[in-house]
Scaffold this motif. Sequence first.
Motif, PDB file in Angstrom:
ATOM      1  N   PRO A  32       0.820  -1.217   0.000  1.00 10.09           N
ATOM      2  CA  PRO A  32       0.000   0.000   0.000  1.00 10.09           C
ATOM      3  C   PRO A  32       0.857   1.272   0.000  1.00 10.09           C
ATOM      4  O   PRO A  32       0.555   2.229  -0.702  1.00 10.09           O
ATOM      5  CB  PRO A  32      -0.816  -0.124   1.289  1.00 10.09           C
ATOM      6  CG  PRO A  32      -0.884  -1.587   1.549  1.00 10.09           C
ATOM      7  CD  PRO A  32       0.453  -2.121   1.103  1.00 10.09           C
ATOM      8  N   GLY A  36      -0.029   2.262  -3.341  1.00 10.46           N
ATOM      9  CA  GLY A  36      -1.395   2.705  -3.105  1.00 10.46           C
ATOM     10  C   GLY A  36      -1.702   4.080  -3.671  1.00 10.46           C
ATOM     11  O   GLY A  36      -2.848   4.386  -4.000  1.00 10.46           O
ATOM     12  N   ALA A 116      -2.399  -3.368  -2.575  1.00  3.06           N
ATOM     13  CA  ALA A 116      -2.057  -1.954  -2.375  1.00  3.06           C
ATOM     14  C   ALA A 116      -3.302  -1.100  -2.112  1.00  3.06           C
ATOM     15  O   ALA A 116      -3.180   0.097  -1.874  1.00  3.06           O
ATOM     16  CB  ALA A 116      -1.301  -1.423  -3.586  1.00  3.06           C
ATOM     17  N   LYS A 117      -4.458  -1.753  -2.154  1.00  3.02           N
ATOM     18  CA  LYS A 117      -5.748  -1.073  -1.922  1.00  3.02           C
ATOM     19  C   LYS A 117      -5.992   0.092  -2.885  1.00  3.02           C
ATOM     20  O   LYS A 117      -6.523   1.146  -2.503  1.00  3.02           O
ATOM     21  CB  LYS A 117      -5.844  -0.595  -0.458  1.00  3.02           C
ATOM     22  CG  LYS A 117      -5.651  -1.731   0.555  1.00  3.02           C
ATOM     23  CD  LYS A 117      -5.940  -1.268   1.960  1.00  3.02           C
ATOM     24  CE  LYS A 117      -5.473  -2.278   2.999  1.00  3.02           C
ATOM     25  NZ  LYS A 117      -5.963  -3.653   2.769  1.00  3.02           N
ATOM     26  N   CYS A 118      -5.584  -0.085  -4.108  1.00  2.00           N
ATOM     27  CA  CYS A 118      -5.848   0.931  -5.131  1.00  2.00           C
ATOM     28  C   CYS A 118      -7.338   0.916  -5.469  1.00  2.00           C
ATOM     29  O   CYS A 118      -8.007  -0.110  -5.380  1.00  2.00           O
ATOM     30  CB  CYS A 118      -5.036   0.644  -6.394  1.00  2.00           C
ATOM     31  SG  CYS A 118      -3.262   0.790  -6.143  1.00  2.00           S
TER      32      CYS A 118
END
Lengths: 253, 253
Positions: A32, A36, A116-118
């Motif tokens: 992240p 991210g 990476a919680k994109c």
Amino acid sequence: SGFVHVKNLHLDSMEEDILYHLDLGTKTHSLPAMFGDIKVKSRCQSEAAVPPLHRLSSLVSQSSAGPCQGPTAANAPTGLGLTGTDISFLSFQQHGMGIPSISIMLHELIKLLHHAKCQDVTIICIGTSGGLGIEAGSLVITDTAVDSSFQPRFEQVVLGDVLVWSTELDKDVAEELLACSRETADFPMLISHTMCTYDFYKGQGRLDAALCSFSSEKKLEYLMRAYDAGVRNTEMESMAFAALCGLCGLKGE
Amino acid sequence: SGFVHVKNLHLDSMEEDILYHLDLGTKTHSLPAMFGDIKVKSRCQSEAAVPPLHRLSSLVSQSSAGPCQGPTAANAPTGLGLTGTDISFLSFQQHGMGIPSISIMLHELIKLLHHAKCQDVTIICIGTSGGLGIEAGSLVITDTAVDSSFQPRFEQVVLGDVLVWSTELDKDVAEELLACSRETADFPMLISHTMCTYDFYKGQGRLDAALCSFSSEKKLEYLMRAYDAGVRNTEMESMAFAALCGLCGLKGE
């Protein structure tokens, strides 16, 4: 939510997810923090001298050599993007040729975006292709990837069984890309089907393979059938790209 | 005659044959002068400290970065080769991952060998693979490449029709390579079938793809069936390699 859909329950129970071909892992890297924020949100100026796609393409080719290098909010040039649209962007330097090669990259890229919680990611695949009945130098925006029988499907063998997936791409992104072209006039641009093959030579009707048993007439007859089915260019990755983007909730084009 | 069989009547009538991905052509380069002498004829000493395959592998990895760099009679280390056998050798630095990628390289390599008038060529394909029920670090010598249904065939779509080719490799070369291993004992070596897939993740039963809908039990059941069919390793290029070598009269292994 805009997050990437990773549809694999096994991942949750794994102690570590190693992205083998990217040389990254969930325990060895803070994905992240590293990735991210890889998002380019800006608007293309309609008065821009350089067409947005030229900038996009240029940015891809200028990105540095690592497997996951791409523009971040900090280093992205002002104005990158599509007219009237926010675009999230992550570039890969190379994915090799063919479906097996791009599939490896896509599985690991999709997992990377997930870890990476994109959010709200659009992936644009840019590359060379062979034109079919169009002016040399044209830019073809794919609406649907089709197989060598001109069908909108991607067949994959999983544990010996054949699975079939849709290969339609995001219509809105295609239309937005086409709209960009209207602001410029330095190359032709069209939306059409793209035929994806597993073989560069005989799969695409070339006569100069090491082995070739068909005539020039048979080649032309086949390519005419492709043209009649709406195909305007041929390449070697789009079926897997379209299928995986669709399955994972990514806007792909 | 020992020459490479290029089975394409179109080539004779072409003014120039361009090997696109090798950046070579019959008009721009003198292929016989550049590549006709690429042949390593020497015998491996049975008392050699380094096993022949280690040397072969080492030579491949040490060759310089160009697409067609390889050892010639002038720069080949003394002693390279297989016991009791003369071997012709041409190395490519990389062919990428997957059948589409290696197919491009093979078509152009085979045409290069043809134009350069090379004779009695043996091609040995060396790479990593996933083992199946064998000790880690083993070297698998493929006798037959099989598809994901464990059949010895390579299916290719040509102008929309499916052609099927045999994927058996040269038995004599396989036996000679195995004989080399008997002179050394530092890694296990075996002859077996190799399963070739179009997908690294789900095609080979891995559980860590971005998408995975099968259970660990189903995976093991499939891999057990592969083992029972004689498969001892999995990779992504051998079907095309075996088929093209066989069709063009090359000893491939």
